[in-house]
Design a protein around this motif. Structure first.
Motif, mmCIF file in Angstrom:
data_model
loop_
_atom_site.group_PDB
_atom_site.id
_atom_site.type_symbol
_atom_site.label_atom_id
_atom_site.label_comp_id
_atom_site.label_asym_id
_atom_site.label_seq_id
_atom_site.Cartn_x
_atom_site.Cartn_y
_atom_site.Cartn_z
ATOM 1 N N GLY B 65 0.823 -1.206 0.000
ATOM 2 C CA GLY B 65 0.000 0.000 0.000
ATOM 3 C C GLY B 65 0.853 1.250 0.000
ATOM 4 N N ALA B 66 1.820 1.296 0.893
ATOM 5 C CA ALA B 66 2.641 2.500 1.047
ATOM 6 C C ALA B 66 3.449 2.778 -0.215
ATOM 7 C CB ALA B 66 3.568 2.342 2.247
ATOM 8 N N TYR B 67 4.105 1.745 -0.745
ATOM 9 C CA TYR B 67 4.975 1.990 -1.897
ATOM 10 C C TYR B 67 4.195 2.215 -3.186
ATOM 11 C CZ TYR B 67 9.433 1.775 0.384
ATOM 12 O OH TYR B 67 10.517 2.082 1.161
ATOM 13 N N VAL B 118 7.774 -10.686 3.225
ATOM 14 C CA VAL B 118 8.275 -9.439 3.803
ATOM 15 C C VAL B 118 9.730 -9.217 3.399
ATOM 16 C CG1 VAL B 118 8.813 -8.208 5.932
ATOM 17 C CG2 VAL B 118 6.748 -9.589 5.790
ATOM 18 N N PHE B 119 10.563 -10.254 3.582
ATOM 19 C CA PHE B 119 11.996 -10.068 3.346
ATOM 20 C C PHE B 119 12.319 -9.940 1.862
ATOM 21 C CE2 PHE B 119 12.155 -11.176 7.694
ATOM 22 C CZ PHE B 119 13.272 -10.517 8.163
ATOM 23 N N ILE B 120 11.602 -10.692 1.023
ATOM 24 C CA ILE B 120 11.859 -10.600 -0.407
ATOM 25 C C ILE B 120 11.511 -9.200 -0.900
ATOM 26 C CG2 ILE B 120 11.105 -11.429 -2.667
ATOM 27 C CD1 ILE B 120 10.775 -14.185 -1.344
ATOM 28 N N MET B 121 10.359 -8.674 -0.429
ATOM 29 C CA MET B 121 9.968 -7.341 -0.878
ATOM 30 C C MET B 121 10.896 -6.264 -0.331
ATOM 31 S SD MET B 121 5.894 -7.481 -1.144
ATOM 32 C CE MET B 121 5.909 -5.852 -0.592
ATOM 33 N N GLU B 122 11.339 -6.446 0.918
ATOM 34 C CA GLU B 122 12.263 -5.465 1.482
ATOM 35 C C GLU B 122 13.548 -5.421 0.657
ATOM 36 O OE1 GLU B 122 13.276 -5.957 5.592
ATOM 37 O OE2 GLU B 122 14.515 -4.159 5.613
ATOM 38 N N THR B 123 14.047 -6.605 0.288
ATOM 39 C CA THR B 123 15.253 -6.664 -0.535
ATOM 40 C C THR B 123 15.027 -5.982 -1.879
ATOM 41 O OG1 THR B 123 15.685 -8.782 0.495
ATOM 42 C CG2 THR B 123 17.011 -8.238 -1.407
ATOM 43 N N ALA B 124 13.861 -6.250 -2.484
ATOM 44 C CA ALA B 124 13.566 -5.641 -3.784
ATOM 45 C C ALA B 124 13.517 -4.113 -3.668
ATOM 46 C CB ALA B 124 12.248 -6.189 -4.323
ATOM 47 N N VAL B 125 12.844 -3.612 -2.636
ATOM 48 C CA VAL B 125 12.734 -2.157 -2.472
ATOM 49 C C VAL B 125 14.102 -1.530 -2.196
ATOM 50 C CG1 VAL B 125 11.827 -0.367 -0.935
ATOM 51 C CG2 VAL B 125 10.315 -2.150 -1.785
ATOM 52 N N ASN B 126 14.925 -2.246 -1.393
ATOM 53 C CA ASN B 126 16.283 -1.765 -1.130
ATOM 54 C C ASN B 126 17.079 -1.551 -2.410
ATOM 55 O OD1 ASN B 126 16.582 -1.377 1.617
ATOM 56 N ND2 ASN B 126 16.842 -3.560 2.008
ATOM 57 N N ALA B 217 -4.577 0.431 4.656
ATOM 58 C CA ALA B 217 -4.059 1.080 5.862
ATOM 59 C C ALA B 217 -2.666 1.641 5.634
ATOM 60 C CB ALA B 217 -4.030 0.084 7.017
ATOM 61 N N GLY B 218 -1.920 1.019 4.703
ATOM 62 C CA GLY B 218 -0.549 1.458 4.485
ATOM 63 C C GLY B 218 -0.438 2.639 3.535
ATOM 64 N N ALA B 219 -1.430 2.791 2.640
ATOM 65 C CA ALA B 219 -1.320 3.807 1.594
ATOM 66 C C ALA B 219 -1.162 5.241 2.110
ATOM 67 C CB ALA B 219 -2.510 3.697 0.641
ATOM 68 N N PRO B 220 -1.873 5.679 3.159
ATOM 69 C CA PRO B 220 -1.681 7.072 3.600
ATOM 70 C C PRO B 220 -0.376 7.291 4.382
ATOM 71 C CG PRO B 220 -3.799 6.184 4.337
ATOM 72 C CD PRO B 220 -2.966 5.041 3.901
ATOM 73 N N MET B 221 0.361 6.198 4.680
ATOM 74 C CA MET B 221 1.537 6.308 5.540
ATOM 75 C C MET B 221 2.642 7.228 5.023
ATOM 76 S SD MET B 221 2.575 2.998 7.751
ATOM 77 C CE MET B 221 3.879 2.515 6.685
ATOM 78 N N PRO B 222 3.018 7.112 3.718
ATOM 79 C CA PRO B 222 4.095 7.993 3.234
ATOM 80 C C PRO B 222 3.750 9.481 3.390
ATOM 81 C CG PRO B 222 3.518 6.360 1.580
ATOM 82 C CD PRO B 222 2.549 6.197 2.677
#
Lengths: 290, 311
Positions: B65-67, B118-126, B217-222
């Protein structure tokens, strides 16, 4: 960027790393693979073992000796954890799944935060004569710390395989995972056998924890990435297979080492988790599953 | 219109009035987070509480959502509503994908797979420079729309709408065929399948809805932080809170996650202001373990027991 020579070097390093991964997964292979307990706190206890080693080695004891010294208290701790799990969840029966998972997940976080509160978030290392130096054979460098971890891992795997196939208690542990009722008919107490197995799994974790801090610096949040590595190895091996654990560890080690050398360190964390998803999708019973 | 929807409408009016009042800004800052946890806990409970499949990967859905909001904002300067809708749709698709991969297996494999995501996406975003990579991305908020004094107040109200909507959805699911089917799955999957419940289909539906709500819920976070960065976005402590709150409140009823999120979310805000951030994760962990061991039915179970014995 890519050459046969580099691939060879990556494979060699991967084999050393893989044996280490197999060793840190052995405890989980017993607890989750054989006993079917959703032991997600395993990596947190592994890091806890590293910090205990760190404290003991501060007294001037060699880290491997620390790991061995920690095995009896961890054995008792493991028995205690299983006893508690049995009394509160398994005995009451229904819905043990979701509550057991939540319990171990909560426990993992409690251990992690307590480590942060006591030691801070900084990385910790230990000192020993074999940390920092390398053995050089024909242009290839093998860090002694990896060789030590490799040696301990092979010994541990061999010892556990022998224990599970040769001794009465070892066979009983294997049996309890297959058919609890049948074991009871043979005159063995399944709860006691499981308690023993959990004790062994956690004791192995003490020595693995010592190796974790020998291989590299340790920080409290490190357990999170080891959720991926340990579960990947255990699922890839096929639940409960000790020799399979060694093979699966080697596969993961080599894969991670190749990715590390070709794509770089920032992609390495995704390897174990990616491999885990792949196995779950393609062959959830693992390579050597029953 | 039933009584429930009337209460929903009144609650929303109350939140709207609050966001116009001349009160301390901190209320909106902390309130946003508590309301976000209401959405997350409610969403988690749709799959975790009703069907008994434990999702450890809450931050993955939140981050989708956030990204996606970040990408839409940077690329098209899309308005908040579009960001929220897209975030929800994409996170729902992620839920469907993870469900298709692992919901045929035993529950623990689903749980571990969600951690993996979670970890795969975190790595991709990194490794994705467009959204700031590992070092993060600063965002400039657009001007305030409508009657609100500042952007934070508007986001607070938006999150209140999302919270009320997700509670209403959870309540609807609980009383519909989906909720009955999911409860049957939780009690005994084989028995449910034998009685003609399409178990895989309803599990997939629950997983998709639950994922979509987390994405929303994550979309308004940024925009809330004017900043996005992977380490805090993909933090697994979101998981322990999102699963702890329903279990503490009581997983069997839609009120459980609401009670858990409001109580624990507020407690977390107090602890992180007065003591430290680490301690607030510890508080949730300890309370969760205590409840799982001593009061498996949660606060709702305790209330039920208490009213029954006093009769």
């Amino acid at each position: 960027m890519f050459s046969i020579d580099l691939l060879f070097e990556a494979t060699l390093f991967g084999i050393l790393l893989g044996c280490f991964y197999a060793a840190v997964s052995l405890g989980l292979s017993v607890a989750f693979g054989l006993l079917d307990v959703p032991y997600v706190a395993h990596p947190a206890l592994l890091v806890f073992g590293s910090y205990c080693t760190y404290m003991l080695s501060g007294l001037g004891i060699d880290p491997i000796v620390c790991g061995v010294l920690l095995m009896p208290p961890f054995f008792l701790l493991g028995m205690l954890i299983y006893r508690f799990y049995y009394e509160t969840f398994e005995k009451r029966g229904t819905d043990a799944g979701i509550r057991g998972l939540a319990f171990f997940f909560g426990l993992a976080f409690i251990i992690e935060v307590c480590l942060i509160l006591v030691f801070g978030v900084d990385q910790r290392t230990v000192r020993a004569s074999y940390i920092g130096n390398s053995l050089e054979i024909l242009d290839y460098r093998f860090p002694y710390r990896m060789l030590v971890a490799f040696g301990v891992a092979v010994v541990l795997t061999f010892a556990l395989t022998q224990y599970f196939s040769k001794t009465f208690n070892g066979r009983a542990i294997k049996a309890v995972g297959q058919d609890e009722g049948a074991l009871r008919l043979m005159g063995a107490n399944p709860v006691k056998i499981k308690q023993l197995a959990f004790g062994i799994a956690t004791a192995v974790n003490a020595l693995s924890g010592a190796m974790l801090i020998i291989v590299g610096p340790v920080e409290p949040a490190m357990d999170r990435i080891y959720i991926g590595r340990t579960f990947c190895v255990v699922v890839l091996a096929g639940l409960g297979s000790m020799s399979g654990t060694l093979v699966a560890g080697l596969l993961l080690g080599v894969a991670e080492s190749i990715v590390l050398m070709t794509l770089g360190a920032s992609w390495a964390p995704a390897v174990s988790f990616g491999l885990l998803l792949l196995i779950l999708g393609l062959k959830p019973q693992g390579l050597f599953g029953r | 219109m039933s009584k429930f929807y009337g209460v929903c409408l009144l609650t929303l009016l109350g939140f709207f009035g609050l966001s116009l009042l001349d009160v301390n800004e901190y209320i909106f800052y902390a309130g946003f987070i508590v309301l976000q946890f209401v959405v997350l806990a409610t969403a988690w409970n749709i799959l975790g509480g009703y069907a008994g499949y434990v999702n450890f990967g809450v931050p993955a859905f939140l981050a989708v959502g956030a990204y996606s909001a970040v990408v839409l904002f940077k690329w098209l300067a899309a308005p908040l509503l579009v960001q929220i809708l897209c975030g929800g749709v994409l996170a729902g698709l992620l839920g469907l994908a993870v469900g298709l991969l692992t919901l045929k297996l035993r529950g623990i494999f689903f749980s571990i797979a969600t951690v993996a995501v979670v970890f795969i996406m975190e790595t991709a975003v990194n490794n994705w420079p467009y959204v700031g990579g590992a070092s993060g991305l600063q965002l400039t908020r657009p001007s305030v729309i409508f009657v609100f004094q500042n952007y934070n107040r508007m986001l607070f109200f938006v999150m209140a709408v999302l919270a009320v909507a997700s509670v209403a959805i959870a309540r609807y699911i609980q009383t519909s065929f989906l909720g009955r089917g999911l409860r049957a799955v939780r009690d005994s999957e084989e028995a449910a399948e034998c009685s003609g419940v399409p178990t895989l289909k309803i599990k997939l539906m629950a997983c998709t809805i639950s994922g979509a709500l987390m994405g929303v819920a994550g979309a308004p976070m940024p925009m809330y932080m004017s900043y996005i960065e992977p380490t805090s976005t993909f933090n697994l402590s979101y998981s322990i809170s999102a699963l702890g709150m329903p279990i503490i409140g009581g997983t069997a009823h839609w009120l459980g996650p609401l009670i858990g999120a409001v109580l624990l979310g507020s407690l977390q805000q107090v602890v992180s202001v007065t003591v430290s951030n680490e301690l607030n994760v510890l508080v949730v962990g300890v309370i969760l373990v205590l409840f799982v061991v001593l009061a498996p039915e949660g606060i709702l179970g305790l209330i039920k027991k208490w009213t029954r014995s006093s009769k």
